[in-house]
Write a protein that holds these residues in place. Structure first.
Motif: not given
Length: 105
Positions: A45-47, A58-74, A93-101
């Motif tokens: 849900g993060a912007r 481009f602006p987007a919203r995270v819809t899912a995450s999957k662990p890849l191992g070693g603390g990494k995610f896709s 990915l990078r946080p959308l400007d102004g989105d603290e969440a």
């Protein structure tokens, strides 16, 4: 009276030499936990801004995450224009400007 058993007759309590004894079942190792050791950098849900196919941000919203191992995610992301992309690495990915969440607390 019953006649004595000859040498070819075997008693019931003796093991049959023609049969192969069954192997003992192997002990299974305890199940390992597949829980990730670290939390994903972006919550569902993060912007964010995502690098679409490695070309432009481009602006987007995270819809899912999957662990890849070693603390990494896709991540799977849904862009504001309706496009979707999966297997997005955190480096794209990078946080959308102004989105603290955008990041997980």
């Amino acid at each position: 009276p019953r006649e004595a058993a000859d040498a070819t007759t075997q008693r019931r309590d003796e093991p049959d030499p023609a049969r192969v004894p069954r192997a003992k079942p192997r002990a299974r190792p305890p199940p390992t936990s597949k829980a990730p050791t670290a939390a994903p950098a972006y919550a569902i849900g993060a912007r964010v801004e995502a690098l679409y196919e490695g070309a432009d941000w481009f602006p987007a919203r995270v819809t899912a995450s999957k662990p890849l191992g070693g603390g990494k995610f896709s991540y799977a992301v849904a862009y504001d224009d309706g496009a979707r992309e999966t297997k997005v690495l955190e480096t794209r990915l990078r946080p959308l400007d102004g989105d603290e969440a955008a990041s997980e607390p």
